[in-house]
Design a protein around this motif. Structure first.
Motif, PDB file in Angstrom:
ATOM      1  N   MET A   1       0.829  -1.108  -0.041  1.00  0.00           N
ATOM      2  CA  MET A   1      -0.024  -0.062   0.080  1.00  0.00           C
ATOM      3  C   MET A   1       1.025   1.267   0.164  1.00  0.00           C
ATOM      4  SD  MET A   1      -3.681  -1.291   1.772  1.00  0.00           S
ATOM      5  CE  MET A   1      -3.951   0.295   2.450  1.00  0.00           C
ATOM      6  N   GLN A   2       1.857   1.277  -0.884  1.00  0.00           N
ATOM      7  CA  GLN A   2       2.804   2.358  -1.005  1.00  0.00           C
ATOM      8  C   GLN A   2       2.007   3.414  -2.115  1.00  0.00           C
ATOM      9  OE1 GLN A   2       3.644  -0.696  -1.936  1.00  0.00           O
ATOM     10  NE2 GLN A   2       5.110  -1.203  -0.301  1.00  0.00           N
ATOM     11  N   HIS A   3       2.059   4.818  -1.707  1.00  0.00           N
ATOM     12  CA  HIS A   3       1.368   5.680  -2.359  1.00  0.00           C
ATOM     13  C   HIS A   3       2.008   7.162  -1.974  1.00  0.00           C
ATOM     14  CE1 HIS A   3      -0.683   5.310   1.344  1.00  0.00           C
ATOM     15  NE2 HIS A   3      -1.149   6.745   1.329  1.00  0.00           N
ATOM     16  N   ASP A   4       1.416   8.200  -2.350  1.00  0.00           N
ATOM     17  CA  ASP A   4       1.832   9.647  -2.305  1.00  0.00           C
ATOM     18  C   ASP A   4       3.109   9.755  -2.473  1.00  0.00           C
ATOM     19  OD1 ASP A   4       1.450  12.268  -1.216  1.00  0.00           O
ATOM     20  OD2 ASP A   4       2.463  11.564   0.663  1.00  0.00           O
ATOM     21  N   VAL A   5       3.415   9.785  -3.841  1.00  0.00           N
ATOM     22  CA  VAL A   5       4.862   9.940  -4.283  1.00  0.00           C
ATOM     23  C   VAL A   5       4.980  11.284  -4.231  1.00  0.00           C
ATOM     24  CG1 VAL A   5       6.142   9.780  -6.318  1.00  0.00           C
ATOM     25  CG2 VAL A   5       4.910   7.896  -5.387  1.00  0.00           C
ATOM     26  N   SER A   6       6.202  11.873  -3.760  1.00  0.00           N
ATOM     27  CA  SER A   6       6.729  13.418  -3.755  1.00  0.00           C
ATOM     28  C   SER A   6       7.834  13.479  -4.250  1.00  0.00           C
ATOM     29  CB  SER A   6       6.382  13.926  -2.436  1.00  0.00           C
ATOM     30  OG  SER A   6       5.122  13.907  -1.896  1.00  0.00           O
ATOM     31  N   THR A  60      -1.202   3.770  10.419  1.00  0.00           N
ATOM     32  CA  THR A  60      -2.528   4.096   9.719  1.00  0.00           C
ATOM     33  C   THR A  60      -2.526   3.062   8.827  1.00  0.00           C
ATOM     34  OG1 THR A  60      -3.771   5.770   8.619  1.00  0.00           O
ATOM     35  CG2 THR A  60      -1.535   5.708   7.975  1.00  0.00           C
ATOM     36  N   ARG A  61      -3.631   2.274   8.837  1.00  0.00           N
ATOM     37  CA  ARG A  61      -3.813   1.126   7.864  1.00  0.00           C
ATOM     38  C   ARG A  61      -3.854   1.272   6.524  1.00  0.00           C
ATOM     39  NH1 ARG A  61      -8.847  -1.353   9.077  1.00  0.00           N
ATOM     40  NH2 ARG A  61      -9.584   0.758   9.735  1.00  0.00           N
ATOM     41  N   ALA A  62      -4.787   2.693   6.165  1.00  0.00           N
ATOM     42  CA  ALA A  62      -4.752   3.240   4.949  1.00  0.00           C
ATOM     43  C   ALA A  62      -4.582   4.433   4.933  1.00  0.00           C
ATOM     44  CB  ALA A  62      -6.347   2.997   4.462  1.00  0.00           C
ATOM     45  N   GLN A  63      -4.489   5.202   3.936  1.00  0.00           N
ATOM     46  CA  GLN A  63      -4.001   6.464   3.461  1.00  0.00           C
ATOM     47  C   GLN A  63      -2.798   6.982   4.097  1.00  0.00           C
ATOM     48  OE1 GLN A  63      -7.437   9.198   3.436  1.00  0.00           O
ATOM     49  NE2 GLN A  63      -8.838   7.643   3.619  1.00  0.00           N
ATOM     50  N   GLY A  64      -2.731   8.422   4.655  1.00  0.00           N
ATOM     51  CA  GLY A  64      -1.436   8.791   5.289  1.00  0.00           C
ATOM     52  C   GLY A  64      -0.823   9.575   4.059  1.00  0.00           C
ATOM     53  N   GLU A  77       1.143  12.863   7.975  1.00  0.00           N
ATOM     54  CA  GLU A  77      -0.117  12.677   8.211  1.00  0.00           C
ATOM     55  C   GLU A  77      -0.624  11.484   8.575  1.00  0.00           C
ATOM     56  OE1 GLU A  77      -4.077  12.083   5.899  1.00  0.00           O
ATOM     57  OE2 GLU A  77      -3.831  14.534   5.835  1.00  0.00           O
ATOM     58  N   GLU A  78      -1.017  10.970   9.726  1.00  0.00           N
ATOM     59  CA  GLU A  78      -1.247   9.704  10.086  1.00  0.00           C
ATOM     60  C   GLU A  78      -2.800   9.502  10.179  1.00  0.00           C
ATOM     61  OE1 GLU A  78      -0.494   6.665  13.784  1.00  0.00           O
ATOM     62  OE2 GLU A  78      -0.247   8.883  14.203  1.00  0.00           O
ATOM     63  N   THR A  79      -3.471   9.594   9.051  1.00  0.00           N
ATOM     64  CA  THR A  79      -4.691   9.794   8.680  1.00  0.00           C
ATOM     65  C   THR A  79      -6.002   9.082   9.752  1.00  0.00           C
ATOM     66  OG1 THR A  79      -4.278   9.796   6.464  1.00  0.00           O
ATOM     67  CG2 THR A  79      -6.636   9.453   6.814  1.00  0.00           C
ATOM     68  N   GLU A  80      -5.804   7.673  10.020  1.00  0.00           N
ATOM     69  CA  GLU A  80      -6.852   7.212  10.892  1.00  0.00           C
ATOM     70  C   GLU A  80      -6.667   7.695  12.594  1.00  0.00           C
ATOM     71  OE1 GLU A  80      -7.749   3.470   8.381  1.00  0.00           O
ATOM     72  OE2 GLU A  80      -6.051   3.212   9.545  1.00  0.00           O
ATOM     73  N   GLN A  81      -5.370   8.082  12.698  1.00  0.00           N
ATOM     74  CA  GLN A  81      -5.210   8.281  13.942  1.00  0.00           C
ATOM     75  C   GLN A  81      -5.454   9.900  14.338  1.00  0.00           C
ATOM     76  OE1 GLN A  81      -4.900   5.709  16.034  1.00  0.00           O
ATOM     77  NE2 GLN A  81      -4.812   4.580  14.255  1.00  0.00           N
ATOM     78  N   GLY A  82      -5.595  10.380  13.375  1.00  0.00           N
ATOM     79  CA  GLY A  82      -5.704  12.202  13.703  1.00  0.00           C
ATOM     80  C   GLY A  82      -4.575  12.795  13.903  1.00  0.00           C
ATOM     81  N   HIS A 105     -11.760  12.116  21.770  1.00  0.00           N
ATOM     82  CA  HIS A 105     -11.892  11.080  20.890  1.00  0.00           C
ATOM     83  C   HIS A 105     -11.118  11.600  19.538  1.00  0.00           C
ATOM     84  CE1 HIS A 105     -15.293  10.328  23.552  1.00  0.00           C
ATOM     85  NE2 HIS A 105     -14.755   9.193  23.430  1.00  0.00           N
ATOM     86  N   ARG A 106     -10.284  10.647  18.965  1.00  0.00           N
ATOM     87  CA  ARG A 106      -9.577  11.170  17.776  1.00  0.00           C
ATOM     88  C   ARG A 106     -10.324  11.069  16.610  1.00  0.00           C
ATOM     89  NH1 ARG A 106      -3.439   8.967  17.788  1.00  0.00           N
ATOM     90  NH2 ARG A 106      -2.844   9.654  20.003  1.00  0.00           N
ATOM     91  N   LEU A 107     -10.203  12.260  15.634  1.00  0.00           N
ATOM     92  CA  LEU A 107     -10.786  12.509  14.401  1.00  0.00           C
ATOM     93  C   LEU A 107      -9.805  12.098  13.425  1.00  0.00           C
ATOM     94  CD1 LEU A 107     -12.037  16.098  15.521  1.00  0.00           C
ATOM     95  CD2 LEU A 107     -13.435  13.950  15.406  1.00  0.00           C
ATOM     96  N   GLN A 108     -10.275  11.614  12.141  1.00  0.00           N
ATOM     97  CA  GLN A 108      -9.170  11.482  11.014  1.00  0.00           C
ATOM     98  C   GLN A 108      -9.180  12.631  10.231  1.00  0.00           C
ATOM     99  OE1 GLN A 108     -10.470   8.083   8.573  1.00  0.00           O
ATOM    100  NE2 GLN A 108     -10.648   6.896  10.130  1.00  0.00           N
ATOM    101  N   LEU A 109      -8.007  12.599   9.609  1.00  0.00           N
ATOM    102  CA  LEU A 109      -7.444  13.924   8.896  1.00  0.00           C
ATOM    103  C   LEU A 109      -7.578  13.298   7.468  1.00  0.00           C
ATOM    104  CD1 LEU A 109      -4.110  14.805  10.633  1.00  0.00           C
ATOM    105  CD2 LEU A 109      -6.684  15.933  10.806  1.00  0.00           C
ATOM    106  N   ARG A 110      -7.557  14.067   6.533  1.00  0.00           N
ATOM    107  CA  ARG A 110      -7.573  13.801   5.140  1.00  0.00           C
ATOM    108  C   ARG A 110      -7.068  15.043   4.351  1.00  0.00           C
ATOM    109  NH1 ARG A 110      -9.392   9.532   6.357  1.00  0.00           N
ATOM    110  NH2 ARG A 110     -11.459   8.861   6.209  1.00  0.00           N
ATOM    111  N   TRP A 111      -5.898  14.449   3.622  1.00  0.00           N
ATOM    112  CA  TRP A 111      -5.117  15.266   2.612  1.00  0.00           C
ATOM    113  C   TRP A 111      -4.713  16.702   3.402  1.00  0.00           C
ATOM    114  CZ3 TRP A 111      -3.784  13.237  -1.939  1.00  0.00           C
ATOM    115  CH2 TRP A 111      -4.322  12.267  -2.254  1.00  0.00           C
TER     116      TRP A 111
END
Length: 133
Positions: A1-6, A60-64, A77-82, A105-111
């Motif tokens: 699950m590699q992604h977010d190439v910069s 984070t299992r997904a995203q990040g 960004e640790e998406t699922e852990q907020g 209660h943790r909130l998720q972050l996005r992008w």
């Protein structure tokens, strides 16, 4: 699950690696997430933030996301852990933000995005000085 190439610079890229053990959705993160930096000149990969990400248990299992910054730091960004953090290549934690309710209660972050204060100073000034009705 590699992604977010910069693009890091003229010969290196970074890739966010969730370090997923088994196919989604039944799998799990194998330890912690990683940021791989591939060097096209030397055909090598290294993980410069490994110690810091282990210390913070970035998981984070997904995203990040891993955003390289102008001075060599990374915003993670640790998406699922907020969590959003700025890490230097030597592992120094420059800052850490956790998105949570007042009850923690943790909130998720996005992008999440980093706005560079040097190259974006005009936009920052406009936003800071804006009057909202």
């Amino acid at each position: 699950m590699q992604h977010d190439v910069s693009i890091v610079d003229d010969h290196r890229i970074s890739i966010f690696d969730n370090h997923w053990r088994v196919a989604y959705p039944e799998g799990a993160v194998d330890g912690v997430n990683r940021v791989a930096v591939y060097d096209f000149d030397t055909n090598t990969v290294n993980y410069p933030l490994a110690a810091a990400m282990e210390k913070l248990h970035v998981h984070t299992r997904a995203q990040g996301r891993a955003t390289p910054l102008p001075n060599g730091d990374f915003m993670i960004e640790e998406t699922e852990q907020g969590r959003l953090m700025r890490l230097s290549l030597d592992g120094t934690i420059r800052w850490l933000y956790t998105a949570a309710t007042p009850e923690m209660h943790r909130l998720q972050l996005r992008w999440s995005r980093y706005i560079d204060p040097v190259s974006n100073s005009g936009a920052i000034t406009l936003a800071k000085d804006a009057k909202c009705n």
